[in-house]
Design a protein around this motif. Structure first.
Motif, PDB file in Angstrom:
ATOM      1  N   GLY A 188      20.666  31.781  25.295  1.00 58.10           N
ATOM      2  CA  GLY A 188      20.063  33.109  25.337  1.00 58.10           C
ATOM      3  C   GLY A 188      20.932  34.101  26.079  1.00 58.10           C
ATOM      4  N   GLN A 189      20.296  35.070  26.686  1.00 60.04           N
ATOM      5  CA  GLN A 189      20.999  36.156  27.367  1.00 60.04           C
ATOM      6  C   GLN A 189      21.319  35.775  28.811  1.00 60.04           C
ATOM      7  N   GLN A 190      22.534  36.092  29.236  1.00 63.80           N
ATOM      8  CA  GLN A 190      22.887  35.914  30.643  1.00 63.80           C
ATOM      9  C   GLN A 190      22.328  37.099  31.425  1.00 63.80           C
ATOM     10  N   LEU A 191      21.445  36.804  32.382  1.00 59.20           N
ATOM     11  CA  LEU A 191      20.736  37.864  33.100  1.00 59.20           C
ATOM     12  C   LEU A 191      21.381  38.250  34.423  1.00 59.20           C
ATOM     13  N   GLY A 192      22.260  37.410  34.937  1.00 59.26           N
ATOM     14  CA  GLY A 192      22.909  37.734  36.203  1.00 59.26           C
ATOM     15  C   GLY A 192      23.836  36.632  36.660  1.00 59.26           C
ATOM     16  N   VAL A 193      24.767  36.979  37.560  1.00 52.84           N
ATOM     17  CA  VAL A 193      25.765  36.031  38.060  1.00 52.84           C
ATOM     18  C   VAL A 193      25.959  36.234  39.552  1.00 52.84           C
ATOM     19  N   LEU A 194      26.041  35.121  40.282  1.00 52.35           N
ATOM     20  CA  LEU A 194      26.390  35.119  41.701  1.00 52.35           C
ATOM     21  C   LEU A 194      27.738  34.424  41.869  1.00 52.35           C
ATOM     22  N   ASP A 195      28.689  35.077  42.519  1.00 53.27           N
ATOM     23  CA  ASP A 195      29.957  34.427  42.832  1.00 53.27           C
ATOM     24  C   ASP A 195      29.836  33.733  44.179  1.00 53.27           C
ATOM     25  N   LEU A 196      30.293  32.480  44.229  1.00 54.76           N
ATOM     26  CA  LEU A 196      30.224  31.686  45.446  1.00 54.76           C
ATOM     27  C   LEU A 196      31.604  31.624  46.090  1.00 54.76           C
ATOM     28  N   SER A 197      31.665  31.962  47.355  1.00 52.10           N
ATOM     29  CA  SER A 197      32.945  31.976  48.063  1.00 52.10           C
ATOM     30  C   SER A 197      33.233  30.626  48.700  1.00 52.10           C
ATOM     31  N   SER A 198      34.484  30.414  49.077  1.00 54.98           N
ATOM     32  CA  SER A 198      34.862  29.194  49.775  1.00 54.98           C
ATOM     33  C   SER A 198      34.221  29.150  51.148  1.00 54.98           C
ATOM     34  N   GLY A 199      34.124  27.964  51.692  1.00 58.50           N
ATOM     35  CA  GLY A 199      33.498  27.799  52.995  1.00 58.50           C
ATOM     36  C   GLY A 199      34.506  27.816  54.128  1.00 58.50           C
ATOM     37  N   SER A 200      34.124  27.227  55.248  1.00 58.71           N
ATOM     38  CA  SER A 200      34.989  27.186  56.417  1.00 58.71           C
ATOM     39  C   SER A 200      34.743  25.904  57.192  1.00 58.71           C
ATOM     40  N   VAL A 201      35.741  25.480  57.933  1.00 57.54           N
ATOM     41  CA  VAL A 201      35.600  24.310  58.777  1.00 57.54           C
ATOM     42  C   VAL A 201      34.668  24.648  59.927  1.00 57.54           C
ATOM     43  N   CYS A 202      33.780  23.727  60.282  1.00 59.61           N
ATOM     44  CA  CYS A 202      32.794  24.039  61.313  1.00 59.61           C
ATOM     45  C   CYS A 202      32.708  22.922  62.342  1.00 59.61           C
ATOM     46  N   GLU A 203      32.211  23.243  63.470  1.00 57.68           N
ATOM     47  CA  GLU A 203      31.993  22.267  64.539  1.00 57.68           C
ATOM     48  C   GLU A 203      30.530  21.820  64.493  1.00 57.68           C
ATOM     49  N   PRO A 204      30.145  20.660  65.033  1.00 57.10           N
ATOM     50  CA  PRO A 204      31.000  19.804  65.851  1.00 57.10           C
ATOM     51  C   PRO A 204      31.803  18.775  65.082  1.00 57.10           C
ATOM     52  N   ILE A 210      23.286  12.621  59.428  1.00 54.60           N
ATOM     53  CA  ILE A 210      22.723  12.796  60.773  1.00 54.60           C
ATOM     54  C   ILE A 210      21.340  13.457  60.687  1.00 54.60           C
ATOM     55  N   ALA A 211      20.594  13.086  59.646  1.00 57.39           N
ATOM     56  CA  ALA A 211      19.236  13.603  59.501  1.00 57.39           C
ATOM     57  C   ALA A 211      18.355  13.098  60.636  1.00 57.39           C
ATOM     58  N   GLN A 212      17.291  13.848  60.933  1.00 62.60           N
ATOM     59  CA  GLN A 212      16.375  13.447  61.998  1.00 62.60           C
ATOM     60  C   GLN A 212      15.739  12.094  61.703  1.00 62.60           C
ATOM     61  N   THR A 213      15.392  11.846  60.436  1.00 63.96           N
ATOM     62  CA  THR A 213      14.798  10.575  60.042  1.00 63.96           C
ATOM     63  C   THR A 213      15.494  10.063  58.787  1.00 63.96           C
ATOM     64  N   ASP A 214      15.563   8.753  58.652  1.00 64.68           N
ATOM     65  CA  ASP A 214      16.076   8.122  57.438  1.00 64.68           C
ATOM     66  C   ASP A 214      17.423   8.705  57.019  1.00 64.68           C
ATOM     67  N   PRO A 215      18.454   8.588  57.848  1.00 61.55           N
ATOM     68  CA  PRO A 215      19.762   9.199  57.533  1.00 61.55           C
ATOM     69  C   PRO A 215      20.321   8.743  56.198  1.00 61.55           C
ATOM     70  N   GLY A 216      21.040   9.643  55.540  1.00 61.59           N
ATOM     71  CA  GLY A 216      21.610   9.350  54.236  1.00 61.59           C
ATOM     72  C   GLY A 216      23.117   9.297  54.254  1.00 61.59           C
ATOM     73  N   GLU A 217      23.738   9.809  53.192  1.00 61.06           N
ATOM     74  CA  GLU A 217      25.174   9.655  52.986  1.00 61.06           C
ATOM     75  C   GLU A 217      25.940  10.975  53.032  1.00 61.06           C
ATOM     76  N   GLY A 218      25.245  12.092  53.159  1.00 62.03           N
ATOM     77  CA  GLY A 218      25.904  13.389  53.027  1.00 62.03           C
ATOM     78  C   GLY A 218      26.572  13.886  54.295  1.00 62.03           C
ATOM     79  N   ASN A 219      27.768  14.440  54.167  1.00 64.65           N
ATOM     80  CA  ASN A 219      28.497  14.989  55.314  1.00 64.65           C
ATOM     81  C   ASN A 219      28.161  16.469  55.499  1.00 64.65           C
ATOM     82  N   PHE A 220      26.885  16.738  55.788  1.00 60.65           N
ATOM     83  CA  PHE A 220      26.457  18.123  55.977  1.00 60.65           C
ATOM     84  C   PHE A 220      25.325  18.164  56.986  1.00 60.65           C
ATOM     85  N   PHE A 221      25.089  19.346  57.523  1.00 60.15           N
ATOM     86  CA  PHE A 221      23.910  19.602  58.335  1.00 60.15           C
ATOM     87  C   PHE A 221      23.701  21.108  58.395  1.00 60.15           C
TER      88      PHE A 221
END
Length: 230
Positions: free
Chosen positions: A142-158, A63-74
């Motif tokens: 090399g050296q691991q400099l940092g880590v971010l943990d990603l949490s689960s998402g949530s169902v959203c409208e519309p 549902i992109a403004q122009t040239d819609p694609g295939e992704g189920n996100f916004f």
């Protein structure tokens, strides 16, 4: 009264102590074609020294403004219910097939490196879990400099089941990084607005202006000494 030569020398010394130019790279994927694209082979950021490994895909919202694609996100909608954000980065083995049900990963390599202000936005499914890790060398070496943990998402409208709950995440670390590993459940994550900043510190290579000023200062010093010797 301070002589002109002394002023020039003082200015040159000050210029040499200033940090080198700080550059910011933003990966927003807005210029990608509507078709989901393998970024390991079709990379819009190659000229900036950015590369992607397999399992990294560009995706455009249906549902992109122009040239819609295939992704189920916004991310936000306009008055016509069109997505205000067109492109994003998708973690998947094959985005056209059902998820394989296991953890997958890909890397973004940054040839010039980055050392501060790393941040991104991510959207996850209600079952997705993952991490973003930063390394000093390419491909997670090399050296691991940092880590971010990603949490689960949530169902959203519309539209139930779409990825539209975006979370901002950032990471502070010490050192210079050259790669980022994105890992998580196959097909369950989208990333956007990845910001990389290189803020060269320590003993940077002087900028051209500082070098020119330094040469002028040395010339003024030599001329001043020669005049005194007369």
């Amino acid at each position: 009264m301070q002589s002109m030569a002394q002023k020039l020398i003082a200015s040159a010394c000050l210029a040499l102590t200033l940090p080198a130019f700080a550059g910011t790279t933003l990966l927003d994927f807005e210029s990608m074609p509507a078709a989901t694209t393998d970024l390991s082979t079709a990379n819009p950021y190659a000229a900036q020294g950015i590369s992607f490994t397999q399992n990294a895909w560009s995706m455009v919202s249906k549902i992109a403004q122009t040239d819609p694609g295939e992704g189920n996100f916004f991310r936000g909608l306009d008055a016509n219910k069109k997505s205000l954000t067109r492109g994003a980065l998708h973690l998947a083995v094959n985005p056209a097939a059902p998820p394989v049900g296991s953890v997958q990963q890909f890397y973004i390599n940054v040839a010039e490196g980055f050392d501060t202000d790393f941040s991104l936005l991510y959207a996850a499914s209600i079952t997705g879990g993952g991490q973003v890790s930063i390394f000093s060398d390419a491909d997670g070496q090399g050296q691991q400099l940092g880590v971010l943990d990603l949490s689960s998402g949530s169902v959203c409208e519309p539209r139930e089941g779409w990825l539209c709950s975006w979370t901002e995440a950032s990471l502070q670390f010490s050192g210079k990084a050259h790669s980022i590993r994105f890992s998580g459940d196959d097909g369950q994550f989208l990333f956007d607005d990845i910001r990389l900043q290189l803020n060269q510190g320590g003993n940077p290579v002087p900028e051209p202006g500082a070098l020119a000023l330094s040469l002028a200062a040395l010339g003024a010093l030599a001329w001043n000494r020669k005049r005194r010797a007369r």
